[in-house]
Design a protein around this motif. Structure first.
Motif, short mmCIF file in Angstrom:
data_model
loop_
_atom_site.label_atom_id
_atom_site.label_comp_id
_atom_site.label_asym_id
_atom_site.label_seq_id
_atom_site.Cartn_x
_atom_site.Cartn_y
_atom_site.Cartn_z
N GLY A 154 0.80 -1.20 0.00
CA GLY A 154 0.00 0.00 0.00
C GLY A 154 0.84 1.26 0.00
O GLY A 154 0.61 2.18 -0.78
N ALA B 65 2.68 1.74 -3.37
CA ALA B 65 1.79 2.26 -4.43
C ALA B 65 1.50 3.73 -4.22
O ALA B 65 1.46 4.51 -5.19
CB ALA B 65 0.49 1.45 -4.46
N LEU C 229 -6.68 0.38 0.83
CA LEU C 229 -6.02 -0.58 -0.07
C LEU C 229 -6.82 -0.85 -1.35
O LEU C 229 -6.21 -0.94 -2.43
CB LEU C 229 -5.77 -1.89 0.68
CG LEU C 229 -4.61 -1.87 1.68
CD1 LEU C 229 -4.45 -3.22 2.36
CD2 LEU C 229 -3.32 -1.46 1.00
N PRO C 230 -8.15 -0.98 -1.30
CA PRO C 230 -8.88 -1.19 -2.57
C PRO C 230 -8.65 -0.07 -3.57
O PRO C 230 -8.55 -0.32 -4.78
CB PRO C 230 -10.35 -1.25 -2.12
CG PRO C 230 -10.28 -1.72 -0.70
CD PRO C 230 -9.05 -1.07 -0.14
N ARG D 124 -5.00 -0.17 -5.00
CA ARG D 124 -4.81 -1.21 -6.02
C ARG D 124 -5.19 -0.70 -7.41
O ARG D 124 -4.78 -1.29 -8.41
CB ARG D 124 -5.63 -2.45 -5.67
CG ARG D 124 -5.13 -3.19 -4.43
CD ARG D 124 -5.80 -4.54 -4.30
NE ARG D 124 -5.36 -5.23 -3.09
CZ ARG D 124 -6.05 -5.26 -1.95
NH1 ARG D 124 -7.23 -4.66 -1.89
NH2 ARG D 124 -5.59 -5.90 -0.89
N LEU D 125 -5.98 0.37 -7.46
CA LEU D 125 -6.38 0.96 -8.73
C LEU D 125 -5.52 2.16 -9.11
O LEU D 125 -5.75 2.80 -10.14
CB LEU D 125 -7.85 1.41 -8.66
CG LEU D 125 -8.88 0.32 -8.35
CD1 LEU D 125 -10.27 0.93 -8.20
CD2 LEU D 125 -8.87 -0.76 -9.43
N SER D 126 -4.52 2.46 -8.29
CA SER D 126 -3.71 3.66 -8.50
C SER D 126 -2.62 3.41 -9.54
O SER D 126 -2.27 2.26 -9.84
CB SER D 126 -3.05 4.07 -7.18
OG SER D 126 -2.11 3.09 -6.78
N ARG E 191 0.27 1.22 -8.27
CA ARG E 191 0.10 -0.25 -8.28
C ARG E 191 0.44 -0.82 -9.65
O ARG E 191 1.07 -1.89 -9.76
CB ARG E 191 -1.34 -0.60 -7.89
CG ARG E 191 -1.64 -2.10 -7.92
CD ARG E 191 -0.76 -2.85 -6.95
NE ARG E 191 -1.05 -4.26 -6.91
CZ ARG E 191 -0.64 -5.15 -7.83
NH1 ARG E 191 0.09 -4.74 -8.85
NH2 ARG E 191 -0.94 -6.43 -7.70
N GLY F 5 3.70 -3.24 -10.43
CA GLY F 5 3.23 -4.58 -10.79
C GLY F 5 4.32 -5.57 -11.15
O GLY F 5 4.30 -6.71 -10.64
N ILE G 162 6.11 -6.66 -8.00
CA ILE G 162 5.22 -7.45 -7.15
C ILE G 162 5.09 -8.87 -7.68
O ILE G 162 5.10 -9.85 -6.93
CB ILE G 162 3.83 -6.77 -7.05
CG1 ILE G 162 3.96 -5.45 -6.30
CG2 ILE G 162 2.83 -7.69 -6.35
CD1 ILE G 162 2.69 -4.63 -6.28
#
Length: 202
Positions: A1, A4, A156-157, A160-162, A165, A169, A172
């Motif tokens: 988190g 990102a 966090l949700p 994850r769309l930022s 992220r 990727g 990760i």
């Protein structure tokens, strides 16, 4: 988190600062003199500057490398992750430079000349706020990693769309030991960068 969030803040701050510079709109420097002698189409100029900036400004091209490399070192991903981080940073900055020039043109076309200075100023302030956010998040993570994780948990949700992220990727995926995920994330990032260059040429 936190990774990102930091990457998103740096990327968006870089975009805002480039738009605020207004170089393409103001038209200053020796480059303009060259173009007066060898005129190019606007689309060609924008694409060339977006791609050429990576070669002419290494610091800018590798702006995200320290953050990505730090994550790779903390996760003990090896030397290959550092190369992946460098390529990721370059791709991102190509997209950022292209989008910044496209945004400059939009401002020139939409905003009256007397109001543009206000737009450039507000964007510069936004870039400064973004970098201040990076400092705040970084210091919080260093002082209290658990507290930072708890504070970011509800978001966090959204993170994850930022953009961060998407940018993180490939690393990760590498951390998860999933080669397919690494290639998929890098391909998605490359596609986004190409789309940004194509958008700037419209």
């Amino acid at each position: 988190g936190a990774l990102a969030l930091v990457i998103s803040a740096i990327t968006l701050s870089s975009l805002a600062s480039k738009v605020a510079a207004g170089e393409l709109a103001v038209g200053s420097g020796g480059e303009i003199e060259f173009l007066l002698g060898r005129p190019l189409s606007l689309a060609t100029l924008v694409v060339a500057r977006g791609l050429g900036g990576v070669a002419t400004d290494l610091f800018d091209a590798l702006l995200l490398l320290p953050v990505l490399a730090s994550a790779a070192l903390v996760w003990k991903l090896g030397a290959g992750a550092l190369a992946l981080a460098a390529f990721t940073s370059v791709l991102v900055q190509v997209a950022v430079s292209s989008l910044a020039q496209a945004a400059q043109l939009v401002v020139v076309r939409v905003v009256a000349a007397r109001a543009r200075r206000l737009v450039w100023t507000l964007l510069a302030l936004l870039a400064a706020v973004g970098m201040a956010l990076v400092w705040v998040v970084g210091s919080t993570v260093l002082r209290s990693p658990e507290g930072a994780a708890q504070a970011l948990g509800p978001y966090l949700p959204w993170l994850r769309l930022s953009p961060g992220r998407l940018i993180a990727g490939p690393l990760i995926g590498l951390r998860a030991g999933n080669g397919v995920a690494v290639m998929g994330a890098f391909a998605l990032l490359a596609t986004a960068s190409v789309a940004a260059v194509a958008l700037s040429a419209l």
